[in-house]
Design a protein around this motif. Structure first.
Motif, PDB file in Angstrom:
ATOM      1  N   CYS A  72       0.835  -1.207   0.000  1.00  0.00           N
ATOM      2  CA  CYS A  72       0.000   0.000   0.000  1.00  0.00           C
ATOM      3  C   CYS A  72       0.873   1.262   0.000  1.00  0.00           C
ATOM      4  CB  CYS A  72      -0.920  -0.029   1.214  1.00  0.00           C
ATOM      5  SG  CYS A  72      -2.079   1.343   1.242  1.00  0.00           S
ATOM      6  N   TYR A  89       0.895   3.964  -2.926  1.00  0.00           N
ATOM      7  CA  TYR A  89       0.564   5.329  -2.475  1.00  0.00           C
ATOM      8  C   TYR A  89       1.641   6.314  -2.933  1.00  0.00           C
ATOM      9  CZ  TYR A  89      -0.030   9.088   1.028  1.00  0.00           C
ATOM     10  OH  TYR A  89      -0.171  10.294   1.675  1.00  0.00           O
ATOM     11  N   ARG A 115      -3.515  10.466  -4.246  1.00  0.00           N
ATOM     12  CA  ARG A 115      -3.057   9.481  -3.253  1.00  0.00           C
ATOM     13  C   ARG A 115      -4.199   9.001  -2.348  1.00  0.00           C
ATOM     14  NH1 ARG A 115       2.683  12.278  -2.293  1.00  0.00           N
ATOM     15  NH2 ARG A 115       3.833  11.024  -3.800  1.00  0.00           N
ATOM     16  N   TRP A 116      -5.138   9.913  -2.056  1.00  0.00           N
ATOM     17  CA  TRP A 116      -6.251   9.480  -1.210  1.00  0.00           C
ATOM     18  C   TRP A 116      -7.064   8.393  -1.916  1.00  0.00           C
ATOM     19  CZ3 TRP A 116     -11.343   9.826  -2.645  1.00  0.00           C
ATOM     20  CH2 TRP A 116     -11.662  10.687  -3.711  1.00  0.00           C
ATOM     21  N   LEU A 159      -5.461   5.138  -1.193  1.00  0.00           N
ATOM     22  CA  LEU A 159      -5.838   4.714   0.162  1.00  0.00           C
ATOM     23  C   LEU A 159      -7.255   4.157   0.186  1.00  0.00           C
ATOM     24  CD1 LEU A 159      -4.418   7.535   2.492  1.00  0.00           C
ATOM     25  CD2 LEU A 159      -3.567   5.205   2.212  1.00  0.00           C
ATOM     26  N   SER A 197      -8.333   0.521   1.228  1.00  0.00           N
ATOM     27  CA  SER A 197      -9.252   0.415   2.370  1.00  0.00           C
ATOM     28  C   SER A 197     -10.452  -0.458   2.012  1.00  0.00           C
ATOM     29  CB  SER A 197      -9.731   1.809   2.796  1.00  0.00           C
ATOM     30  OG  SER A 197      -8.649   2.552   3.285  1.00  0.00           O
ATOM     31  N   LEU A 246     -13.604   7.110   2.327  1.00  0.00           N
ATOM     32  CA  LEU A 246     -12.267   6.903   2.907  1.00  0.00           C
ATOM     33  C   LEU A 246     -12.254   7.304   4.377  1.00  0.00           C
ATOM     34  CD1 LEU A 246      -9.270   6.235   2.775  1.00  0.00           C
ATOM     35  CD2 LEU A 246      -8.844   8.536   1.892  1.00  0.00           C
ATOM     36  N   PHE A 258     -10.960   4.057   6.355  1.00  0.00           N
ATOM     37  CA  PHE A 258      -9.491   4.035   6.317  1.00  0.00           C
ATOM     38  C   PHE A 258      -8.977   2.744   6.990  1.00  0.00           C
ATOM     39  CE2 PHE A 258      -5.378   5.910   8.117  1.00  0.00           C
ATOM     40  CZ  PHE A 258      -4.680   5.640   6.951  1.00  0.00           C
ATOM     41  N   PHE A 271       1.847   7.139   6.413  1.00  0.00           N
ATOM     42  CA  PHE A 271       1.258   7.895   5.305  1.00  0.00           C
ATOM     43  C   PHE A 271       1.183   9.394   5.644  1.00  0.00           C
ATOM     44  CE2 PHE A 271      -0.489   3.601   5.108  1.00  0.00           C
ATOM     45  CZ  PHE A 271      -0.249   3.259   3.792  1.00  0.00           C
TER      46      PHE A 271
END
Lengths: 529, 75
Positions: A16, A20, A28-29, A32, A36, A177, A181, A280
Motif C-alpha cells: 500500500c 501510495y 493518493r487518497w 488509500l 481500504s 475513505l 481508512f 502515510f
C-alpha cells in the motif's frame, strides 16, 4: 487479516505504501480508498456494501444539511426581524428532521445487526403476562467488521455538519475513505472529521522519518500484544472459562490478568494503527493516556478509550444536559431544591444514557449493560461526595497533590477497574456475580507463590516475560506522564543509541513473543465489538 | 467579565482564570464543571447555550467564554 499479522505488517502495508508513493499527490487518497475497500472486502466480503451505503447516506445527509443552510441564508437576506426568527425556526426544524433521519437509519442498521438476537432473547425472559404478542425467532446475522466504529464516526460527522462546526465533504469517495481508512476500520480510534480529514486527503509523500516512526510505533504495539497480552490470554481463559473451579485469590488474579491483557492488547493495537497512519503522514488521535495513573473512575475514562469517551461526551452527554427537559429541571431545581441537588440531577440525567450506550456499544449482553451501570453509579457517587470530600481535605489540611493521597486514590481506582473488567470478561452477568462473590471465600493469598499459578497454562519463563514486559511498559508510561516525549528523545539521540533501542525492540518481539508450540493466535478483543 | 470570573471561581477557585488559556484542553475543567458553568451563564446573562456551542474553543479561557456570551446576547 488482523493488524498484528505478518501479512498485514510486512505485505499489505508495504504494498500500500509503495502504490501510495507512486500515485500522483492529488490522487493518493484514492489509492488509500482502494486499499481500504479491498481490506474491508477481505474481512467482510459482500458486507462491504453496508459500509458503502453508510458512506453514501452520511455524504448525502451532509450535503442536504448544507443545502438547507444556504437556502436559509438566501431567504434571510431582506427579511425583517420577526420574519428572520420564523425562518430560522423553520430551517432549524428541517435540519433537525434530516439529521434525525440519517441518525435513525444508521442506528436501525446497527441495532438490527447487533442487538436483534439480544432483543429476542430478552423478550423470551419476560414473564408470561408481560410477553409481547409477537413471535420472534433468533436469526443468523453477520455484522460488517468495524460497524460499531464507523457508525459512530458517521453520526458524529452528521452532527458536526448540523451544528455548523464543519463544512460537508463534497466528494463521496473521500467520505468513504474517512469512514473506511483501513488501519482504523477494525478497532478505531473513533475519529472526528475535523481531526483527521486534513492529513487523510493531503497525500503527503512517504518520508524516511515517518517510516521509521511508524514502524517503531508498530513494533512497540507488537511488544505489548505479543509478549504480554497473548501470554496472559492463556491463564485468563483458564480461569474465566472454568470459573466454578476457582475462588478467592485466583479469581482476583484472573481479574487483574484480564485487565492487563485488555490494556496491552487494545493499546498495542492502537500503537500499530497509529503507526500505520503515521507512515502515510496521517495523524490519528491517541486512544490511551496512562489509564492506570487515574485517581478516580471518571479520570480513568478520560484516559482509557479516549475517542469513545469523547464521542459520548460530545454527542450524548452535552446534548442531553442541554436539552429542553434538563433545562426545565434546572430551573425548577434551582428554585426548589438548591444548587447541589439540581446539578446532581443534571449529571445523573446526562450520565445515564452515556453509560447505557457505553455498555451496549461493547455488545448485546446484560453483563455489558451492568458494566455501564457500574461506572454510572461510581462516577455519579464521585460527584455526589465531592463537596464533602473537599470539606474533609480542607478540615484536615490535606493537600490535593500529596503523594500518599495520590497513591491511595490510584490504588482505589485500580480496585474499581479490576472489578469492572471482571464483569466485562465474565461469561454473562450470573458468572460475573458468582466470580465476584467467590473472591471473598477462602482468599488464600499463598496461591501466589505455592505453584498454583503454574497450573493455569503458563510457566516461569512466561510469567517472567510478562513481568519484565509490564515493567518496561510502566516505565515508558511513567516517562510519558512526566511529559517526556520518548520518540522525540530517541530521534535526537546519537545514532548507536537510537538504532540500539530500535533493534532491541525488534529483537525482543522476535525472541520473546508468544508463539510456537502450545500457542494459538489470539483474536483482537476490540475487533469483536 | 467580573461576573464570568465570579462564576468560574464558584466552580473551582484553585485556577487562575485571568491567565489560563486551556481550561478544557488542559483538563482543568471537566464535563461536570462545564455543564455547571453553562447553567450559571444562562441564568446570569439570560442567554440560551445550545449543544452546538460546546466546543473547547468556546470554553478554554475566561476571554473565550466572554466572547461566546457577547455573541449569544447579540443574537
Amino acid at each position: 487479516m488482523s493488524y498484528d499479522a505478518v501479512l498485514y505488517i510486512f505485505v499489505f502495508l508495504p504494498v500500500c505504501l509503495a502504490v501510495y508513493q507512486l500515485t500522483p499527490e492529488k490522487s493518493r487518497w484514492k489509492a488509500l480508498l482502494i486499499f481500504s475497500l479491498a481490506f474491508h472486502f477481505l474481512l467482510s466480503r459482500g458486507l462491504l456494501l453496508c459500509l458503502i451505503g453508510t458512506s453514501l447516506l452520511t455524504y448525502y445527509t451532509g450535503i442536504c444539511l448544507e443545502w438547507l443552510r444556504s437556502e436559509e441564508k438566501l431567504e434571510l437576506s431582506g427579511a425583517d426581524r420577526t420574519e428572520k426568527r420564523r425562518l430560522k425556526q423553520k430551517y432549524q426544524r428541517r435540519r433537525k428532521r434530516i439529521l434525525a433521519l440519517g441518525v435513525i437509519i444508521l442506528l436501525a442498521i446497527l441495532a438490527y445487526l447487533k442487538y436483534y438476537n439480544f432483543f429476542v432473547r430478552s423478550v423470551d425472559l419476560l414473564p408470561g403476562w408481560l410477553s409481547l404478542p409477537l413471535s420472534l425467532e433468533e436469526k443468523q446475522l453477520i455484522m460488517p467488521v468495524g460497524i460499531s466504529f464507523y457508525t459512530l464516526q458517521a453520526i458524529g460527522y452528521m452532527a458536526d455538519v448540523y451544528w455548523g462546526r464543519i463544512s460537508p465533504e463534497r466528494d463521496p469517495g473521500r467520505m468513504t475513505l474517512f469512514l473506511s481508512f483501513f488501519p482504523q476500520i477494525m478497532e478505531g480510534p473513533i475519529c472526528r472529521y475535523s481531526d483527521t480529514a486534513g492529513t487523510l486527503f493531503k497525500g503527503e509523500p512517504v518520508s524516511y522519518q515517518n517510516l521509521v516512526d511508524g514502524y517503531v510505533r508498530i513494533f512497540w504495539g507488537l511488544f505489548k500484544k505479543k509478549i504480554i497480552a497473548d501470554r496472559l490470554a492463556v491463564p485468563v481463559a483458564v480461569i474465566f472459562d472454568n470459573y466454578t473451579e476457582y475462588g478467592g485469590m485466583l479469581i482476583a488474579v484472573g481479574a487483574v490478568a484480564y485487565t492487563i491483557q485488555l490494556y496491552m492488547e487494545f493499546s498495542g493495537c492502537m500503537d500499530i494503527i497509529i503507526g500505520s497512519g503515521r507512515m502515510f503522514g496521517i495523524c490519528l488521535p491517541e486512544n490511551f493516556r496512562q489509564p492506570f495513573c487515574a485517581r478516580s473512575a471518571s479520570e480513568f475514562w478520560r484516559r482509557w478509550h479516549i475517542t469513545l469517551g469523547t464521542w459520548f461526551k460530545t454527542y450524548i452527554f452535552y446534548p442531553v444536559s442541554m436539552s429542553g427537559i434538563v433545562k426545565r429541571w434546572n430551573q425548577f431545581g434551582r428554585k426548589h431544591l438548591g444548587k447541589y441537588m439540581t446539578q446532581l440531577g443534571v449529571a445523573a440525567a446526562a450520565l445515564f444514557p452515556v453509560w447505557v450506550c457505553n455498555g451496549l456499544w461493547h455488545g448485546a449482553r446484560w453483563s455489558y449493560i451492568f458494566y455501564g451501570m457500574y461506572y454510572f453509579v461510581l462516577i455519579l457517587a464521585g460527584e455526589a461526595v465531592k463537596p464533602l470530600r473537599d470539606k474533609a481535605l480542607a478540615a484536615f489540611r490535606i493537600r490535593e497533590d500529596a503523594v500518599w493521597l495520590r497513591c491511595v486514590q490510584i490504588a482505589r481506582t485500580w480496585v474499581i477497574i479490576f472489578t469492572g473488567e471482571l464483569f466485562f470478561r465474565a461469561d454473562g452477568l450470573r458468572a460475573g456475580l458468582h466470580m465476584f462473590w467467590s473472591m471473598f471465600e477462602e482468599f488464600g493469598i499463598s496461591r501466589l507463590w505455592d505453584g498454583t499459578l503454574f497450573t493455569l497454562g503458563v510457566g516461569r519463563a512466561d510469567l517472567a516475560a510478562v513481568a519484565v514486559g509490564c515493567i518496561i511498559v510502566a516505565v515508558v508510561g511513567h516517562m510519558k506522564e512526566k511529559d517526556k516525549n520518548i520518540p522525540q528523545r530517541l530521534a535526537a539521540a546519537p545514532l548507536p543509541v537510537r538504532w540500539g533501542a530500535y533493534y532491541a525492540l525488534i529483537l525482543a518481539v522476535i525472541i520473546f513473543a508468544a508463539y510456537g508450540d502450545g500457542y494459538q493466535a489470539v483474536d483482537m478483543i476490540y475487533a469483536g465489538f | 467579565m467580573d461576573r464570568i470570573l465570579e462564576i468560574l471561581r464558584g466552580i473551582d477557585d484553585s485556577i487562575d482564570y485571568e491567565r489560563e488559556e486551556a481550561l478544557i484542553d488542559g483538563g482543568l475543567l471537566d464535563s461536570f464543571g462545564v455543564i455547571t458553568l453553562v447553567a450559571e451563564l444562562e441564568e446570569a446573562f439570560d442567554i440560551t447555550i445550545e449543544a452546538a456551542e460546546m466546543t473547547p474553543a468556546n470554553f478554554n479561557s475566561a476571554g473565550a467564554i466572554r466572547e461566546m456570551v457577547e455573541r449569544l446576547q447579540e443574537n
